[in-house]
Design an enzyme around this catalytic site. Sequence first.
Site, PDB file in Angstrom:
ATOM      1  N   GLY A   1       0.111   2.481  -4.418  1.00 40.93           N
ATOM      2  CA  GLY A   1      -1.133   3.055  -3.912  1.00 40.93           C
ATOM      3  C   GLY A   1      -1.380   2.673  -2.472  1.00 40.93           C
ATOM      4  O   GLY A   1      -0.599   1.942  -1.847  1.00 40.93           O
TER       5      GLY A   1
ATOM      6  N   ARG B   1      -3.265  -0.531   2.274  1.00 38.81           N
ATOM      7  CA  ARG B   1      -3.848  -0.919   3.559  1.00 38.81           C
ATOM      8  C   ARG B   1      -4.319   0.298   4.344  1.00 38.81           C
ATOM      9  O   ARG B   1      -4.510   0.221   5.549  1.00 38.81           O
ATOM     10  CB  ARG B   1      -2.848  -1.727   4.388  1.00 38.81           C
ATOM     11  CG  ARG B   1      -1.519  -1.040   4.610  1.00 38.81           C
ATOM     12  CD  ARG B   1      -0.503  -2.036   5.164  1.00 38.81           C
ATOM     13  NE  ARG B   1       0.833  -1.468   5.213  1.00 38.81           N
ATOM     14  CZ  ARG B   1       1.343  -0.855   6.272  1.00 38.81           C
ATOM     15  NH1 ARG B   1       0.618  -0.710   7.363  1.00 38.81           N
ATOM     16  NH2 ARG B   1       2.570  -0.383   6.247  1.00 38.81           N
TER      17      ARG B   1
ATOM     18  N   LYS C   1      -4.899   3.603   8.908  1.00 44.86           N
ATOM     19  CA  LYS C   1      -3.936   2.604   8.458  1.00 44.86           C
ATOM     20  C   LYS C   1      -4.310   1.234   9.005  1.00 44.86           C
ATOM     21  O   LYS C   1      -4.615   1.091  10.191  1.00 44.86           O
ATOM     22  CB  LYS C   1      -2.537   2.999   8.938  1.00 44.86           C
ATOM     23  CG  LYS C   1      -1.405   2.326   8.204  1.00 44.86           C
ATOM     24  CD  LYS C   1      -0.099   3.041   8.498  1.00 44.86           C
ATOM     25  CE  LYS C   1       1.033   2.487   7.651  1.00 44.86           C
ATOM     26  NZ  LYS C   1       2.283   3.239   7.890  1.00 44.86           N
TER      27      LYS C   1
ATOM     28  N   ASP D   1      -2.408  -8.056   2.615  1.00 44.20           N
ATOM     29  CA  ASP D   1      -3.716  -8.365   3.185  1.00 44.20           C
ATOM     30  C   ASP D   1      -4.463  -7.122   3.649  1.00 44.20           C
ATOM     31  O   ASP D   1      -5.562  -7.220   4.190  1.00 44.20           O
ATOM     32  CB  ASP D   1      -3.570  -9.355   4.348  1.00 44.20           C
ATOM     33  CG  ASP D   1      -2.694  -8.823   5.486  1.00 44.20           C
ATOM     34  OD1 ASP D   1      -2.364  -7.619   5.483  1.00 44.20           O
ATOM     35  OD2 ASP D   1      -2.336  -9.616   6.381  1.00 44.20           O
TER      36      ASP D   1
ATOM     37  N   ARG E   1      -3.963   8.175  11.443  1.00 45.75           N
ATOM     38  CA  ARG E   1      -2.833   9.074  11.219  1.00 45.75           C
ATOM     39  C   ARG E   1      -3.299  10.437  10.718  1.00 45.75           C
ATOM     40  O   ARG E   1      -4.281  10.543   9.998  1.00 45.75           O
ATOM     41  CB  ARG E   1      -1.890   8.442  10.188  1.00 45.75           C
ATOM     42  CG  ARG E   1      -0.674   9.265   9.856  1.00 45.75           C
ATOM     43  CD  ARG E   1       0.303   8.474   9.033  1.00 45.75           C
ATOM     44  NE  ARG E   1      -0.145   8.231   7.677  1.00 45.75           N
ATOM     45  CZ  ARG E   1       0.497   7.459   6.804  1.00 45.75           C
ATOM     46  NH1 ARG E   1       1.599   6.832   7.174  1.00 45.75           N
ATOM     47  NH2 ARG E   1       0.035   7.287   5.587  1.00 45.75           N
TER      48      ARG E   1
ATOM     49  N   ASP F   1       7.654   7.302  -3.315  1.00 47.85           N
ATOM     50  CA  ASP F   1       6.269   7.288  -2.836  1.00 47.85           C
ATOM     51  C   ASP F   1       6.174   7.543  -1.337  1.00 47.85           C
ATOM     52  O   ASP F   1       5.070   7.591  -0.787  1.00 47.85           O
ATOM     53  CB  ASP F   1       5.585   5.958  -3.190  1.00 47.85           C
ATOM     54  CG  ASP F   1       6.320   4.757  -2.628  1.00 47.85           C
ATOM     55  OD1 ASP F   1       7.485   4.556  -3.000  1.00 47.85           O
ATOM     56  OD2 ASP F   1       5.741   4.022  -1.803  1.00 47.85           O
TER      57      ASP F   1
END
Length: 480
Positions: free
Chosen positions: A82, A85, A105, A117, A168, A243
């Site tokens: 998934g 970040r 992102k 993180d 993005r 993915d």
Amino acid sequence: MKIISQYTQLNPKLYHQQAAQPLTGAQAGHFNQALAEELQWSEQEQQQWVKYCSGQKSFADFPSLAMVYAGHQFGQWAGQLGDGRGLLVAQLQDRHGKTVDLHLKGAGKTPYSRMGDGRAVLRSVIREYLAGHALNALGVPSSNAIGFTTSTQAIQREKIESGAMLLRTADSHIRLGHFEWINQYAPELLADFVEHCIQWHYPECLDEEQPVLAFAEHVICRTAKMIALWQLHGFAHGVMNTDNLNITGSTLDFGPFGFMERFRPNWINNHSDHHGRYTYQQQPSVAHWNLWVWINNLIPLAQASEKEKFKQDLSNCLAQFEPTFLECYQQGLCAKMGLPHFHKDSFQCAMSFLNILQSEQLDYTQSFIRLQEKQWQVLRDDCLNLHQFDQFVEQYHAIRQNQDQHQLDAEMKQHNPRYILRNHMAQTAIQAAEAGDFSELDRLFKLLTQPYTHQPDLEHAADLAPLASDQAEISVSCSS
């Protein structure tokens, strides 16, 4: 901006709504004004780009969300993945009426961050920013970016680095892995999800007798064409997990990518790819494998009595991958060579040239430019096996002899870029940016905007060739 809320129409199991977590001390990195204008950003919105690109300002009428999906990584089932970040922060309409995703992102932890993180660092953001820009300018379907920001916030990787965010754009963030997650964890959502995918991205399939099969064939053929363009430009994605491929056949998720310099088809540009699964030469077969995994996730859509026939029909769709790839690649390679694609010997002659580049370890991009400019002696001087080169030249001239050479030469200029994003070029820009100087990045951005045009006032000598043989190549990791 004209906001289009599509993804929020799906079942909430497929995403988690949350706000971005801004970085401390956000600062301007670089802004792609031409793209912002293409996406119909107003002058006021453009003036506030730093706030949008750093998570300080959100987009009205769109609740930002993290997508959940799954995937196969390096050929192995990786389970639930998934957006760990990143956040889908908006979907908007460009000036051509097409819907475009905005994805932030480095926006902080999500429920799908696993051990991460939720952050991105400046070097990885710069590489993705330049790569998306470069591929789009080359004519390769790809994500792009409106801009990125750096910050004063420290992020721990192999060392302490500056945190950064990238805004993005992509025509879709729906990945092959979305279908894997649904079949594994929420199979009841499959039919509705596929229906929305078709409505949003392949509405022409709705008029077909079997829309799902038409959808599958479109995804397969678009992916095949994208991979062919990668191969033609010497681009290696580096991490082609299920993915990291989407349903629109556009390049997504740059990690340890690289544009090949010396022609080495088995070059491993991802230092985590210990077995060479994602080398340049493996990309067509890996894409085929990923699509095979994907179509198996469509089988549950068939009625029990029709399942075997549906499997065969899907297999027939997948069979279109190879001829679609080969047609695009062969025609593109002949255009790069200045050879007529319909001539029976053109492709074999083109492959002879690639064999020379491989055996002599010549630069891929510059060798095609030298061919285009008829620099025969320069090419010959770089070769040890002169007999092999002379045989190629003789065949090359024989094929072109009775053709429209002016037209063939014009096609060469449209298919052979002078400038690619070499790893050492990106690294130079990164090192300067980490010291607070973004001028080299701006130069590269402008240079790569027109990769087919000679730009003597912008180019540097280092833009035109790989590192010297006694210098180690830049090693790129998935760390970001």
